[in-house]
Design an enzyme around this catalytic site. Structure first.
Site, PDB file in Angstrom:
ATOM      1  N   ASN A 120      40.965  63.014  21.953  1.00  0.00           N
ATOM      2  CA  ASN A 120      41.780  64.228  21.809  1.00  0.00           C
ATOM      3  C   ASN A 120      41.055  65.285  20.979  1.00  0.00           C
ATOM      4  O   ASN A 120      41.029  66.471  21.334  1.00  0.00           O
ATOM      5  CB  ASN A 120      43.116  63.879  21.135  1.00  0.00           C
ATOM      6  CG  ASN A 120      44.235  63.671  22.145  1.00  0.00           C
ATOM      7  OD1 ASN A 120      44.118  64.078  23.298  1.00  0.00           O
ATOM      8  ND2 ASN A 120      45.310  63.038  21.721  1.00  0.00           N
TER       9      ASN A 120
ATOM     10  N   GLU B 230      49.418  56.735  22.541  1.00  0.00           N
ATOM     11  CA  GLU B 230      48.495  56.145  23.517  1.00  0.00           C
ATOM     12  C   GLU B 230      48.786  54.670  23.757  1.00  0.00           C
ATOM     13  O   GLU B 230      47.960  53.950  24.320  1.00  0.00           O
ATOM     14  CB  GLU B 230      47.044  56.322  23.043  1.00  0.00           C
ATOM     15  CG  GLU B 230      46.662  55.516  21.819  1.00  0.00           C
ATOM     16  CD  GLU B 230      46.982  56.202  20.503  1.00  0.00           C
ATOM     17  OE1 GLU B 230      46.370  55.848  19.491  1.00  0.00           O
ATOM     18  OE2 GLU B 230      47.849  57.112  20.489  1.00  0.00           O
TER      19      GLU B 230
ATOM     20  N   ASP C 260      46.684  49.491  23.761  1.00  0.00           N
ATOM     21  CA  ASP C 260      46.404  50.758  23.096  1.00  0.00           C
ATOM     22  C   ASP C 260      45.058  51.281  23.592  1.00  0.00           C
ATOM     23  O   ASP C 260      44.094  50.520  23.732  1.00  0.00           O
ATOM     24  CB  ASP C 260      46.361  50.540  21.579  1.00  0.00           C
ATOM     25  CG  ASP C 260      46.157  51.830  20.813  1.00  0.00           C
ATOM     26  OD1 ASP C 260      47.170  52.432  20.412  1.00  0.00           O
ATOM     27  OD2 ASP C 260      44.987  52.218  20.618  1.00  0.00           O
TER      28      ASP C 260
ATOM     29  N   ASP D  63      45.851  64.070  27.762  1.00  0.00           N
ATOM     30  CA  ASP D  63      46.998  63.820  28.648  1.00  0.00           C
ATOM     31  C   ASP D  63      46.534  63.320  30.011  1.00  0.00           C
ATOM     32  O   ASP D  63      47.147  62.423  30.606  1.00  0.00           O
ATOM     33  CB  ASP D  63      47.818  65.101  28.818  1.00  0.00           C
ATOM     34  CG  ASP D  63      48.614  65.459  27.570  1.00  0.00           C
ATOM     35  OD1 ASP D  63      48.721  64.591  26.671  1.00  0.00           O
ATOM     36  OD2 ASP D  63      49.131  66.593  27.499  1.00  0.00           O
TER      37      ASP D  63
END
Length: 431
Positions: free
Chosen positions: A320, A356, A312, A329
């Site tokens: 973000n 993620e 992760d 992204d």
């Protein structure tokens, strides 16, 4: 008692007799069975009626004025193959021989035995039926040949594998003329992409054993362009039962093959889309689960090891929220590229698990080896230079055990990942 076949109702008969009493006696019987009877008293009158009405059967006396029965028979036979029954009061060998030479169906003696006459008419009816069936069969054969010639490529090939005959359809599709095809070695028309050993070992072996062969062949036309045929090859035999050549019935299936190839490519593309994560280009969760189920099945049957790791991206929500989703992204794409570079020898398989999270299947890895691989991946991610933003990741690693199913294995890796994140992130925990 002789009964006429059911076909008699459709018949028309020309009865030729110059003696009134004989004529009336015969007609009294025949009219019970036959609806259409034409009558003449001599050969000349009969010939005129025959040319106009074209009856199915002619029954004629021999000795008659103006034109006798044999002369009439000769004229009728020259006009076609109408059955003729000759009746005569004379058991004359010359008459009988001449009647046979002219091709009459029956020679009867007077006085007329009505049962013999009906039996003779029956034989003529059966002859007419056979002729009609033969005519229809010939018509069907001609139509079948026309259809086959228009739709199928036909050729004959001798035992030297040389074409000895080719029909028009073969010429049109191949681009060669009949003269160019005749004498051409058949295998020289075969595409180099075709497995010639399959043709030699299958087609020719079967044919030389007297068996047929069916299969698809890729040929080249005169321009060198490929086309596909579905071929059926049959051996041909001489009077002694020896194989002399083979005949090939070939259908052009090029459009079918092209359509099939297009559909296969489209299906492959759709399958790739269905199994691939659109952002990162690696397998998605659905595809990975299919692979993992198969891996578990193989591991249980062959007892080979493998390990699973979940990773992760640390504090990805903050990335973000701070820099925007497009930036996030790009981070995920960069991490994917880094993982792929580290796994370039196909020692493991990677997929995007969701958000993620990524999941890695390390085939053949015991836990200790998997931990070493996880550390290599973790260090590579930490060492990424991404617009001066620090990127780290946490790993949960576990090894497959024989009692595991997909859910228990993934749950254990997920629990290890949770512990790694709760323990401070940027680390590896195994269970």
């Amino acid at each position: 008692m002789v009964r006429l076949t059911p076909f008699y109702k459709k018949l028309s008969i020309l009865f030729v007799e110059d003696e009134r009493e004989v004529q009336e006696a015969a007609l009294n019987v025949l009219e019970r069975y036959i609806d259409h009877i034409l009558v003449a008293s001599d050969g000349e009158e009969a010939l005129a009626i025959f040319k106009e009405k074209r009856p199915d059967i002619v029954i004629t006396d021999i000795k008659m004025p103006v034109m006798d029965g044999l002369a009439l028979t000769k004229e009728i036979k020259e006009l076609g193959d109408t059955p003729v029954i000759v009746i005569s009061a004379f058991d004359n060998e010359e008459f009988v021989s001449e009647a046979a030479r002219l091709g009459v169906e029956t020679y009867l003696l007077k006085p007329i035995d009505i049962q013999l006459l009906l039996a003779s008419i029956n034989r003529c009816i059966e002859l007419l039926i056979r002729r009609e069936e033969a005519r229809q069969n010939r018509s069907l054969l001609r139509e079948y040949k026309r259809i086959v010639d228009e739709t199928a490529m036909i050729c004959k090939i001798d035992l030297d594998k040389t074409i000895t005959y080719a029909n028009e359809a073969f010429c049109q599709i191949s681009g060669y003329s009949k003269e160019e095809l005749t004498g051409k070695i058949y295998r020289h028309m075969v595409s180099p992409r075709q497995d010639l050993s399959r043709l030699d070992g299958g087609l020719w072996v079967n044919v030389l054993r007297g068996k047929s062969w069916k299969g698809m062949i890729e040929l080249l036309n005169k321009k060198g362009e490929p086309y596909f045929i579905q071929a059926s090859m049959f051996p041909l035999f001489d009077a002694d039962g020896k194989i002399t050549e083979l005949i090939a019935l070939q259908f052009d299936i090029t459009e079918h093959i092209k359509t099939k190839q297009i559909l296969e490519k489209q299906n492959q593309k759709l399958e790739h889309i269905a199994h691939t994560d659109t952002l990162t280009g690696v397998w998605n969760r659905y595809k990975f689960n299919k692979i993992l189920r198969q891996e578990i099945k193989c591991a249980k049957s062959s007892n080979h090891p493998f390990s699973l790791m979940l990773l992760d991206v640390d504090r990805f929500k903050t990335i973000n929220d701070t820099h925007g989703h497009q930036f996030g992204d790009r981070v995920l794409k960069a991490i994917t590229s880094t993982l792929k570079r580290q796994l370039k020898h196909k020692e493991a398989m990677i997929a995007r698990w969701g958000g993620e999270e990524f999941i890695v299947l390390a085939q053949g890895y015991r836990l200790a080896q998997a931990l070493e691989l996880a550390e290599r991946l973790r260090a590579a991610i930490e060492g990424m230079e991404f617009e001066n933003i620090p990127i780290t990741s946490s790993f949960g690693v576990t090894e497959f055990s024989p009692e595991d199913e997909l859910d228990t294995l993934v749950r254990r890796a997920d629990l290890a990942l949770y512990t790694a994140k709760e323990s401070g992130r940027n680390r590896i925990i195994s269970y």
